[in-house]
Design a protein around this motif. Structure first.
Motif, PDB file in Angstrom:
ATOM      1  N   MET A   1      30.637 -10.341  56.703  1.00  8.41           N
ATOM      2  CA  MET A   1      30.632 -10.059  55.293  1.00  8.41           C
ATOM      3  C   MET A   1      30.258  -8.447  55.372  1.00  8.41           C
ATOM      4  SD  MET A   1      28.417 -11.040  52.117  1.00  8.41           S
ATOM      5  CE  MET A   1      28.901 -12.774  52.293  1.00  8.41           C
ATOM      6  N   SER A   2      31.058  -7.699  54.669  1.00  6.71           N
ATOM      7  CA  SER A   2      30.854  -6.324  54.138  1.00  6.71           C
ATOM      8  C   SER A   2      30.712  -6.305  52.740  1.00  6.71           C
ATOM      9  CB  SER A   2      31.880  -5.340  54.644  1.00  6.71           C
ATOM     10  OG  SER A   2      31.500  -4.063  54.539  1.00  6.71           O
ATOM     11  N   LEU A   3      29.465  -5.869  52.137  1.00  8.39           N
ATOM     12  CA  LEU A   3      29.325  -5.929  50.880  1.00  8.39           C
ATOM     13  C   LEU A   3      29.845  -4.620  50.244  1.00  8.39           C
ATOM     14  CD1 LEU A   3      25.550  -7.133  50.543  1.00  8.39           C
ATOM     15  CD2 LEU A   3      27.782  -8.631  50.216  1.00  8.39           C
ATOM     16  N   THR A   4      30.028  -4.661  48.978  1.00 10.17           N
ATOM     17  CA  THR A   4      30.781  -3.272  48.234  1.00 10.17           C
ATOM     18  C   THR A   4      29.691  -3.083  47.188  1.00 10.17           C
ATOM     19  OG1 THR A   4      33.086  -3.924  48.561  1.00 10.17           O
ATOM     20  CG2 THR A   4      32.519  -2.324  46.962  1.00 10.17           C
ATOM     21  N   PHE A   5      29.314  -1.664  47.134  1.00  8.24           N
ATOM     22  CA  PHE A   5      28.393  -0.933  46.230  1.00  8.24           C
ATOM     23  C   PHE A   5      29.104  -0.238  45.339  1.00  8.24           C
ATOM     24  CE2 PHE A   5      26.122  -2.838  49.855  1.00  8.24           C
ATOM     25  CZ  PHE A   5      25.184  -3.296  49.152  1.00  8.24           C
ATOM     26  N   HIS A   6      28.906  -0.061  44.305  1.00 10.71           N
ATOM     27  CA  HIS A   6      29.274   0.573  42.925  1.00 10.71           C
ATOM     28  C   HIS A   6      28.209   1.501  42.451  1.00 10.71           C
ATOM     29  CE1 HIS A   6      33.226  -1.378  43.776  1.00 10.71           C
ATOM     30  NE2 HIS A   6      32.635  -2.366  43.304  1.00 10.71           N
ATOM     31  N   TRP A   7      28.407   2.726  41.845  1.00 14.72           N
ATOM     32  CA  TRP A   7      27.212   3.286  41.077  1.00 14.72           C
ATOM     33  C   TRP A   7      27.560   3.232  39.586  1.00 14.72           C
ATOM     34  CZ3 TRP A   7      22.658   3.623  42.507  1.00 14.72           C
ATOM     35  CH2 TRP A   7      21.666   4.609  41.872  1.00 14.72           C
ATOM     36  N   PHE A   8      27.068   3.949  38.666  1.00 17.44           N
ATOM     37  CA  PHE A   8      27.268   3.950  37.427  1.00 17.44           C
ATOM     38  C   PHE A   8      27.166   5.325  36.826  1.00 17.44           C
ATOM     39  CE2 PHE A   8      25.452   3.867  33.008  1.00 17.44           C
ATOM     40  CZ  PHE A   8      26.267   2.986  32.458  1.00 17.44           C
ATOM     41  N   LEU A   9      27.967   5.768  35.995  1.00 23.25           N
ATOM     42  CA  LEU A   9      28.146   6.991  35.541  1.00 23.25           C
ATOM     43  C   LEU A   9      27.536   7.080  33.849  1.00 23.25           C
ATOM     44  CD1 LEU A   9      31.506   8.114  36.189  1.00 23.25           C
ATOM     45  CD2 LEU A   9      29.514   9.199  37.090  1.00 23.25           C
ATOM     46  N   PRO A  10      26.181   7.802  33.576  1.00 25.95           N
ATOM     47  CA  PRO A  10      25.563   7.754  32.640  1.00 25.95           C
ATOM     48  C   PRO A  10      26.470   8.230  31.309  1.00 25.95           C
ATOM     49  CG  PRO A  10      24.773   9.287  33.803  1.00 25.95           C
ATOM     50  CD  PRO A  10      25.833   8.904  34.825  1.00 25.95           C
ATOM     51  N   THR A  11      27.430   8.077  30.872  1.00 25.66           N
ATOM     52  CA  THR A  11      28.129   8.581  29.535  1.00 25.66           C
ATOM     53  C   THR A  11      27.574   8.061  28.263  1.00 25.66           C
ATOM     54  OG1 THR A  11      29.733   6.554  29.530  1.00 25.66           O
ATOM     55  CG2 THR A  11      30.124   8.780  30.880  1.00 25.66           C
ATOM     56  N   ASN A  12      26.303   6.878  28.263  1.00 23.30           N
ATOM     57  CA  ASN A  12      26.089   6.402  27.184  1.00 23.30           C
ATOM     58  C   ASN A  12      24.739   6.966  26.762  1.00 23.30           C
ATOM     59  OD1 ASN A  12      24.944   5.588  29.850  1.00 23.30           O
ATOM     60  ND2 ASN A  12      23.601   3.809  28.940  1.00 23.30           N
ATOM     61  N   GLY A  13      24.733   8.203  26.560  1.00 18.58           N
ATOM     62  CA  GLY A  13      23.708   9.176  25.966  1.00 18.58           C
ATOM     63  C   GLY A  13      23.033  10.180  26.881  1.00 18.58           C
ATOM     64  N   GLY A  14      23.561  10.058  28.297  1.00 20.26           N
ATOM     65  CA  GLY A  14      23.198  11.154  29.126  1.00 20.26           C
ATOM     66  C   GLY A  14      22.421  10.386  30.284  1.00 20.26           C
ATOM     67  N   ASP A  15      21.518  11.288  30.729  1.00 18.16           N
ATOM     68  CA  ASP A  15      20.658  10.760  31.760  1.00 18.16           C
ATOM     69  C   ASP A  15      19.132  11.487  31.930  1.00 18.16           C
ATOM     70  OD1 ASP A  15      20.002   9.529  34.235  1.00 18.16           O
ATOM     71  OD2 ASP A  15      21.203  10.865  35.467  1.00 18.16           O
ATOM     72  N   GLY A  16      18.419  11.223  32.713  1.00 22.17           N
ATOM     73  CA  GLY A  16      17.194  11.730  32.661  1.00 22.17           C
ATOM     74  C   GLY A  16      15.955  11.011  33.599  1.00 22.17           C
ATOM     75  N   ARG A  17      14.660  11.490  33.520  1.00 21.68           N
ATOM     76  CA  ARG A  17      13.792  10.942  34.250  1.00 21.68           C
ATOM     77  C   ARG A  17      12.981   9.711  33.703  1.00 21.68           C
ATOM     78  NH1 ARG A  17       9.491  13.452  35.396  1.00 21.68           N
ATOM     79  NH2 ARG A  17       9.270  12.692  37.516  1.00 21.68           N
ATOM     80  N   HIS A  18      13.647   9.575  32.628  1.00 17.86           N
ATOM     81  CA  HIS A  18      12.872   8.260  31.917  1.00 17.86           C
ATOM     82  C   HIS A  18      14.105   7.359  31.363  1.00 17.86           C
ATOM     83  CE1 HIS A  18       9.253   9.717  31.315  1.00 17.86           C
ATOM     84  NE2 HIS A  18       9.492  11.114  30.992  1.00 17.86           N
ATOM     85  N   VAL A  19      13.902   5.978  30.992  1.00 13.92           N
ATOM     86  CA  VAL A  19      14.838   5.154  30.576  1.00 13.92           C
ATOM     87  C   VAL A  19      15.808   5.726  29.396  1.00 13.92           C
ATOM     88  CG1 VAL A  19      15.529   2.753  29.975  1.00 13.92           C
ATOM     89  CG2 VAL A  19      13.650   3.115  31.704  1.00 13.92           C
ATOM     90  N   VAL A  20      16.884   5.697  29.602  1.00 12.60           N
ATOM     91  CA  VAL A  20      17.906   6.094  28.438  1.00 12.60           C
ATOM     92  C   VAL A  20      18.188   4.845  27.694  1.00 12.60           C
ATOM     93  CG1 VAL A  20      19.760   6.944  27.375  1.00 12.60           C
ATOM     94  CG2 VAL A  20      18.492   8.184  29.405  1.00 12.60           C
ATOM     95  N   GLY A  21      17.686   4.394  26.697  1.00 13.69           N
ATOM     96  CA  GLY A  21      17.806   3.315  25.765  1.00 13.69           C
ATOM     97  C   GLY A  21      19.149   3.146  25.068  1.00 13.69           C
ATOM     98  N   GLY A  22      19.331   1.987  24.465  1.00 17.61           N
ATOM     99  CA  GLY A  22      20.386   1.825  23.336  1.00 17.61           C
ATOM    100  C   GLY A  22      21.601   0.869  23.802  1.00 17.61           C
ATOM    101  N   GLY A  23      22.646   0.810  23.420  1.00 13.08           N
ATOM    102  CA  GLY A  23      23.696  -0.063  23.604  1.00 13.08           C
ATOM    103  C   GLY A  23      23.773  -1.098  23.043  1.00 13.08           C
ATOM    104  N   HIS A  24      24.741  -2.194  23.205  1.00 16.85           N
ATOM    105  CA  HIS A  24      24.678  -3.462  22.429  1.00 16.85           C
ATOM    106  C   HIS A  24      24.537  -3.355  20.914  1.00 16.85           C
ATOM    107  CE1 HIS A  24      26.031  -6.685  25.415  1.00 16.85           C
ATOM    108  NE2 HIS A  24      25.931  -5.396  25.899  1.00 16.85           N
ATOM    109  N   GLY A  25      24.971  -2.374  20.250  1.00 12.68           N
ATOM    110  CA  GLY A  25      24.863  -2.380  18.612  1.00 12.68           C
ATOM    111  C   GLY A  25      23.272  -1.376  18.351  1.00 12.68           C
TER     112      GLY A  25
END
Length: 389
Positions: A1-25
């Motif tokens: 088995m060869s697993l596949t790994f994807h990453w995430f692009l933080p277009t949901n308010g940007g990025d930073g050294r703390h949790v960027v909250g929000g989403g689902h309304g």
């Protein structure tokens, strides 16, 4: 088995050294790094350079448009694919099929699609969509039937309860046909996934709960005639990561993230998330119940992100070896694809790519598909020693 790994692009308010909250309304929280092309290119290229296959972008009123964002980033990266999340209720099936074909053909086959039916009626109404949740899934079923027939080169005449097309025929068929990723924990979601999804995605829950979901979707898919030899459905999981050279360092980082979240913020966000119609979001909330004292819900699985972020709310936390162990445990259940992220996403891609992926490669669970680079160093120096695990 060869697993596949994807990453995430933080277009949901940007990025930073703390949790960027929000989403689902819930409105997105603040961040230190903007979701602009320059920074997102850094994240995308970090994912590309560390061996990730694709990058997921979210969809909704609280983030940048996924189609436009990824189309721009396809021109600033070389190989990375883009898992574009979109809502079938806000665009016609023919236009969506055409857009996917254009993206695929002009990017060199770098499109994957994450179909999001929408779990928040008040947010859907912002887009002019006034159907209730069950009707949205019925429409999604019709939508995907039309799109798949168009991609097969058919001239489509279709009259459904929610959607209709007449003599619809694509001038350009996408090559290859984009794979469909689909998630959802309600009975209506399971029915649509079993018929149309190439990959069923779940948010990160303890392995026993994930195993139950896999068995549920497999049984529904079998009822649709899908199985070995006939469009078998694959399974993926969406989680965050906090991986370090030692477990102590990783848990200290989880503690730092938690310390940066005020009780008032948790209370406000949790109240908003409890209004969600999403069964998956309810399951995320049940993992922690709004409490901050019992967040390790399974060894190396931490529910702290879900205190302030809608959607994916759990993280793999531990040493690189421990995170690799948990990934192997999920893989043994049938999970083949992992959609991951971290805070910040730029540095997190390196922590995981340089710390965990080599361990999985040694275990035969991941194959590095990156083109080999020639060593152009004039002076033959090299790193000495191995990373601490």
């Amino acid at each position: 088995m060869s697993l596949t790994f994807h990453w995430f692009l933080p277009t949901n308010g940007g990025d930073g050294r703390h949790v960027v909250g929000g989403g689902h309304g819930v409105a997105a929280g603040g961040s230190g790094r903007p979701a602009d092309v320059a920074y997102l290119t850094q994240v995308a290229r970090a994912a590309e350079d560390n061996g990730f296959a694709a990058a997921l972008t979210p969809t909704g009123a609280w983030c940048e448009d996924a189609w436009l964002s990824t189309a721009m980033l396809s021109q600033t990266t070389d190989r990375l694919k883009f898992l574009v999340a979109f809502r079938p209720g806000v665009v016609s099936p023919f236009l969506a099929a055409q857009m996917a074909g254009t993206f695929q053909n002009m990017s060199g086959g770098r499109l994957l699609l994450n179909v999001v039916t929408g779990g928040e009626s008040h947010e859907q109404r912002m887009y002019g969509d006034f159907l209730d949740k069950d009707a949205r899934y019925q429409r999604c079923d019709e939508f995907l039937e039309i799109v798949r027939r168009l991609w097969a080169g058919e001239t489509v005449d279709f009259t459904g309860e929610h959607l209709s097309v007449a003599a619809a025929e694509l001038g350009q068929i996408p090559d290859p046909i984009p794979e469909i990723y689909f998630g959802g924990s309600s009975p209506a979601a399971g029915t649509v996934a079993a018929k149309h999804a190439d990959v069923y995605l779940t948010w990160g829950e303890p392995p026993a709960a994930v195993a139950e979901k896999i068995a549920w979707i497999r049984s529904l898919a079998a009822a649709e005639g899908r199985g070995p030899g006939n469009r078998p459905i694959r399974f993926g999981i969406r989680m965050h990561t906090i991986t370090r050279d030692t477990a102590e360092e990783a848990w200290a980082e989880a503690g730092r993230l938690l310390a940066g979240i005020s009780p008032e913020t948790i209370e406000k966000v949790q109240a908003g998330l409890r209004l969600s119609e999403s069964e998956g979001q309810r399951r995320m909330l049940d993992l922690h119940g709004g409490r901050t004292d019992e967040l390790e819900i399974y060894p190396n699985v931490w529910a702290g992100v879900g205190l302030v972020r809608g959607g994916a709310g759990t993280a793999l936390v531990g040493s690189h070896e421990q995170v690799a162990d948990r990934i192997a445990e999920y893989a043994a259940l049938g999970i083949e694809e992992f959609v991951l992220s971290a805070y910040p996403h730029l540095e997190g891609a390196y922590w995981f790519g340089e710390g965990v992926l080599p361990i999985l490669a040694e275990r035969g669970l991941w194959k590095d598909e990156r083109p080999r680079r020639r060593n152009r160093a004039v002076v033959p120096f090299a790193a000495v020693g191995r990373p601490v695990r």
